[in-house]
Design a protein around this motif. Structure first.
Motif, PDB file in Angstrom:
ATOM      1  N   MET A   1      -9.128   9.116  40.929  1.00 24.25           N
ATOM      2  CA  MET A   1      -8.295  10.203  40.407  1.00 24.25           C
ATOM      3  C   MET A   1      -7.639   9.806  39.083  1.00 24.25           C
ATOM      4  O   MET A   1      -7.510  10.610  38.163  1.00 24.25           O
ATOM      5  CB  MET A   1      -7.231  10.580  41.436  1.00 24.25           C
ATOM      6  N   GLY A   2      -7.209   8.551  39.011  1.00 20.62           N
ATOM      7  CA  GLY A   2      -6.612   8.069  37.763  1.00 20.62           C
ATOM      8  C   GLY A   2      -7.600   8.136  36.611  1.00 20.62           C
ATOM      9  O   GLY A   2      -7.226   8.465  35.482  1.00 20.62           O
ATOM     10  N   TYR A   3      -8.866   7.853  36.887  1.00 24.03           N
ATOM     11  CA  TYR A   3      -9.922   7.917  35.876  1.00 24.03           C
ATOM     12  C   TYR A   3     -10.001   9.317  35.274  1.00 24.03           C
ATOM     13  O   TYR A   3     -10.032   9.504  34.053  1.00 24.03           O
ATOM     14  CB  TYR A   3     -11.252   7.530  36.518  1.00 24.03           C
ATOM     15  N   ILE A   4     -10.020  10.322  36.157  1.00 21.22           N
ATOM     16  CA  ILE A   4     -10.133  11.714  35.702  1.00 21.22           C
ATOM     17  C   ILE A   4      -8.869  12.171  34.992  1.00 21.22           C
ATOM     18  O   ILE A   4      -8.926  12.846  33.956  1.00 21.22           O
ATOM     19  CB  ILE A   4     -10.442  12.637  36.898  1.00 21.22           C
ATOM     20  N   LEU A   5      -7.697  11.798  35.523  1.00 23.53           N
ATOM     21  CA  LEU A   5      -6.441  12.252  34.932  1.00 23.53           C
ATOM     22  C   LEU A   5      -6.230  11.685  33.536  1.00 23.53           C
ATOM     23  O   LEU A   5      -5.763  12.385  32.637  1.00 23.53           O
ATOM     24  CB  LEU A   5      -5.273  11.881  35.843  1.00 23.53           C
ATOM     25  N   VAL A   6      -6.573  10.425  33.334  1.00 28.23           N
ATOM     26  CA  VAL A   6      -6.451   9.840  31.988  1.00 28.23           C
ATOM     27  C   VAL A   6      -7.380  10.560  31.022  1.00 28.23           C
ATOM     28  O   VAL A   6      -6.992  10.916  29.898  1.00 28.23           O
ATOM     29  CB  VAL A   6      -6.770   8.328  32.014  1.00 28.23           C
ATOM     30  N   GLY A   7      -8.619  10.801  31.451  1.00 25.85           N
ATOM     31  CA  GLY A   7      -9.557  11.528  30.596  1.00 25.85           C
ATOM     32  C   GLY A   7      -9.081  12.925  30.281  1.00 25.85           C
ATOM     33  O   GLY A   7      -9.182  13.392  29.144  1.00 25.85           O
TER      34      GLY A   7
ATOM     35  N   VAL B   1       1.722  15.251  12.706  1.00 22.41           N
ATOM     36  CA  VAL B   1       2.945  14.710  13.303  1.00 22.41           C
ATOM     37  C   VAL B   1       3.655  15.777  14.131  1.00 22.41           C
ATOM     38  O   VAL B   1       4.078  15.535  15.270  1.00 22.41           O
ATOM     39  CB  VAL B   1       3.891  14.161  12.223  1.00 22.41           C
ATOM     40  N   ALA B   2       3.787  16.979  13.552  1.00 24.01           N
ATOM     41  CA  ALA B   2       4.465  18.071  14.258  1.00 24.01           C
ATOM     42  C   ALA B   2       3.731  18.428  15.540  1.00 24.01           C
ATOM     43  O   ALA B   2       4.355  18.632  16.594  1.00 24.01           O
ATOM     44  CB  ALA B   2       4.577  19.288  13.348  1.00 24.01           C
ATOM     45  N   GLN B   3       2.405  18.488  15.472  1.00 20.68           N
ATOM     46  CA  GLN B   3       1.643  18.852  16.658  1.00 20.68           C
ATOM     47  C   GLN B   3       1.640  17.746  17.699  1.00 20.68           C
ATOM     48  O   GLN B   3       1.607  18.009  18.898  1.00 20.68           O
ATOM     49  CB  GLN B   3       0.196  19.200  16.264  1.00 20.68           C
ATOM     50  N   THR B   4       1.697  16.496  17.249  1.00 20.36           N
ATOM     51  CA  THR B   4       1.764  15.368  18.186  1.00 20.36           C
ATOM     52  C   THR B   4       3.048  15.429  19.001  1.00 20.36           C
ATOM     53  O   THR B   4       3.042  15.244  20.223  1.00 20.36           O
ATOM     54  CB  THR B   4       1.694  14.039  17.429  1.00 20.36           C
ATOM     55  N   ILE B   5       4.155  15.687  18.325  1.00 20.44           N
ATOM     56  CA  ILE B   5       5.449  15.802  19.017  1.00 20.44           C
ATOM     57  C   ILE B   5       5.406  16.957  20.015  1.00 20.44           C
ATOM     58  O   ILE B   5       5.862  16.839  21.159  1.00 20.44           O
ATOM     59  CB  ILE B   5       6.586  16.002  17.995  1.00 20.44           C
ATOM     60  N   HIS B   6       4.847  18.076  19.581  1.00 19.90           N
ATOM     61  CA  HIS B   6       4.756  19.257  20.444  1.00 19.90           C
ATOM     62  C   HIS B   6       3.883  18.982  21.661  1.00 19.90           C
ATOM     63  O   HIS B   6       4.211  19.376  22.790  1.00 19.90           O
ATOM     64  CB  HIS B   6       4.195  20.425  19.641  1.00 19.90           C
ATOM     65  N   THR B   7       2.772  18.281  21.446  1.00 22.68           N
ATOM     66  CA  THR B   7       1.847  18.000  22.544  1.00 22.68           C
ATOM     67  C   THR B   7       2.445  17.035  23.550  1.00 22.68           C
ATOM     68  O   THR B   7       2.244  17.182  24.762  1.00 22.68           O
ATOM     69  CB  THR B   7       0.528  17.424  21.989  1.00 22.68           C
ATOM     70  N   PHE B   8       3.178  16.045  23.073  1.00 26.27           N
ATOM     71  CA  PHE B   8       3.842  15.121  23.994  1.00 26.27           C
ATOM     72  C   PHE B   8       4.829  15.879  24.884  1.00 26.27           C
ATOM     73  O   PHE B   8       5.003  15.533  26.057  1.00 26.27           O
ATOM     74  CB  PHE B   8       4.563  14.015  23.225  1.00 26.27           C
ATOM     75  N   GLY B   9       5.457  16.892  24.325  1.00 22.44           N
ATOM     76  CA  GLY B   9       6.351  17.715  25.135  1.00 22.44           C
ATOM     77  C   GLY B   9       5.607  18.437  26.242  1.00 22.44           C
ATOM     78  O   GLY B   9       6.106  18.564  27.367  1.00 22.44           O
ATOM     79  N   GLU B  10       4.388  18.882  25.936  1.00 23.61           N
ATOM     80  CA  GLU B  10       3.576  19.555  26.948  1.00 23.61           C
ATOM     81  C   GLU B  10       3.111  18.579  28.029  1.00 23.61           C
ATOM     82  O   GLU B  10       3.047  18.926  29.210  1.00 23.61           O
ATOM     83  CB  GLU B  10       2.359  20.207  26.288  1.00 23.61           C
ATOM     84  N   LEU B  11       2.780  17.358  27.623  1.00 28.35           N
ATOM     85  CA  LEU B  11       2.259  16.381  28.576  1.00 28.35           C
ATOM     86  C   LEU B  11       3.312  15.888  29.558  1.00 28.35           C
ATOM     87  O   LEU B  11       2.982  15.265  30.567  1.00 28.35           O
ATOM     88  CB  LEU B  11       1.657  15.185  27.824  1.00 28.35           C
ATOM     89  N   VAL B  12       4.582  16.175  29.262  1.00 26.26           N
ATOM     90  CA  VAL B  12       5.648  15.818  30.211  1.00 26.26           C
ATOM     91  C   VAL B  12       5.408  16.494  31.554  1.00 26.26           C
ATOM     92  O   VAL B  12       5.700  15.937  32.618  1.00 26.26           O
ATOM     93  CB  VAL B  12       7.032  16.209  29.647  1.00 26.26           C
ATOM     94  N   PHE B  13       4.829  17.694  31.499  1.00 24.90           N
ATOM     95  CA  PHE B  13       4.564  18.437  32.731  1.00 24.90           C
ATOM     96  C   PHE B  13       3.440  17.813  33.552  1.00 24.90           C
ATOM     97  O   PHE B  13       3.223  18.201  34.706  1.00 24.90           O
ATOM     98  CB  PHE B  13       4.228  19.894  32.404  1.00 24.90           C
ATOM     99  N   ALA B  14       2.721  16.853  32.963  1.00 23.65           N
ATOM    100  CA  ALA B  14       1.655  16.177  33.712  1.00 23.65           C
ATOM    101  C   ALA B  14       2.211  15.074  34.614  1.00 23.65           C
ATOM    102  O   ALA B  14       1.524  14.625  35.534  1.00 23.65           O
ATOM    103  CB  ALA B  14       0.637  15.569  32.749  1.00 23.65           C
ATOM    104  N   ILE B  15       3.446  14.647  34.362  1.00 17.55           N
ATOM    105  CA  ILE B  15       4.045  13.563  35.154  1.00 17.55           C
ATOM    106  C   ILE B  15       4.105  13.903  36.644  1.00 17.55           C
ATOM    107  O   ILE B  15       3.744  13.070  37.486  1.00 17.55           O
ATOM    108  CB  ILE B  15       5.436  13.200  34.601  1.00 17.55           C
ATOM    109  N   PRO B  16       4.558  15.112  37.033  1.00 14.57           N
ATOM    110  CA  PRO B  16       4.553  15.440  38.468  1.00 14.57           C
ATOM    111  C   PRO B  16       3.167  15.362  39.097  1.00 14.57           C
ATOM    112  O   PRO B  16       3.038  14.991  40.277  1.00 14.57           O
ATOM    113  CB  PRO B  16       5.088  16.885  38.502  1.00 14.57           C
TER     114      PRO B  16
END
Length: 205
Positions: A1-7, A53-68
């Motif tokens: 599962m970790g393999y797929i989630l990282v990808g 840079v702007a999109q990277t910051i924005h995307t990291f904000g979206e990836l926060v929802f992947a933590i759960p």
């Protein structure tokens, strides 16, 4: 599962950054500001870098929802090394910037976003090892995948997060990613002015 989630997370990050950076010029065209932007004495490198840079910051904000999701499936990054992670992230962003330049030129030249971007993203999803190793693919297809920076980026992140590898132990992928970023960026900027001229002629025509 970790393999797929990282990808999946690297793919999501790539699509988000590529999509918005590559659409910058075609968006200017649709807003009617493309001619003004091209005639202005702006630094094209800094223009695209700011978008990245702007999109990277924005995307990291979206990836926060992947933590759960990671917690739900009990994915543990026991070998996480922040320095190696940061180096791979910077190198990946450099390579993605070069790829986004090529895509931006294609979009501006064809005046199309839907076909070009979706074709690239579909190919990336199928052959870059998002959900399964690229060794499962036919030999000639797997060779093509190595010309796409996403393939090397995913391998590097999986090595750091899942296998405890460092940047030094994955030097071949690191060098390949840097070279691809350099080559794609140079080609992107060399063709940008020609595409801009064609785009202006189409606007005037």
């Amino acid at each position: 599962m970790g393999y797929i989630l990282v990808g999946a997370m690297v793919y999501s990050f790539t699509v988000s950054t590529l999509l918005n950076v590559s659409r910058s010029l075609i968006t200017e065209k649709r807003l009617g500001t493309l001619e003004s932007v091209m005639l202005a004495p702006y630094n094209r490198g800094l223009y695209f870098l700011a978008y990245m840079v702007a999109q990277t910051i924005h995307t990291f904000g979206e990836l926060v929802f992947a933590i759960p999701i990671l917690l739900l499936f009990r994915v543990r990054f026991a070998y996480f090394d922040f320095l190696s992670f940061l180096v791979v992230l910077i190198i990946s962003l450099f390579a993605f910037l070069g790829l986004s330049l090529l895509l931006a030129n294609l979009m501006l030249y064809t005046r199309d976003t839907y076909i070009s971007q979706n074709t690239l993203f579909t190919v990336m999803f199928l052959i870059c090892g998002i959900n399964f190793p690229i060794t499962y693919l036919p030999d000639f297809v797997s060779k093509i995948s190595y010309f796409i920076p996403v393939t090397h980026s995913i391998e590097l992140f999986r090595g750091i997060l899942l296998r405890g590898e460092t940047v030094g132990t994955q030097i071949n992928s690191v060098v390949a990613l840097i070279l691809q970023g350099f080559v794609y960026t140079v080609i992107g900027f060399l063709t940008l002015k020609k595409v801009e001229k064609i785009a202006l002629e189409k606007v005037d025509g």
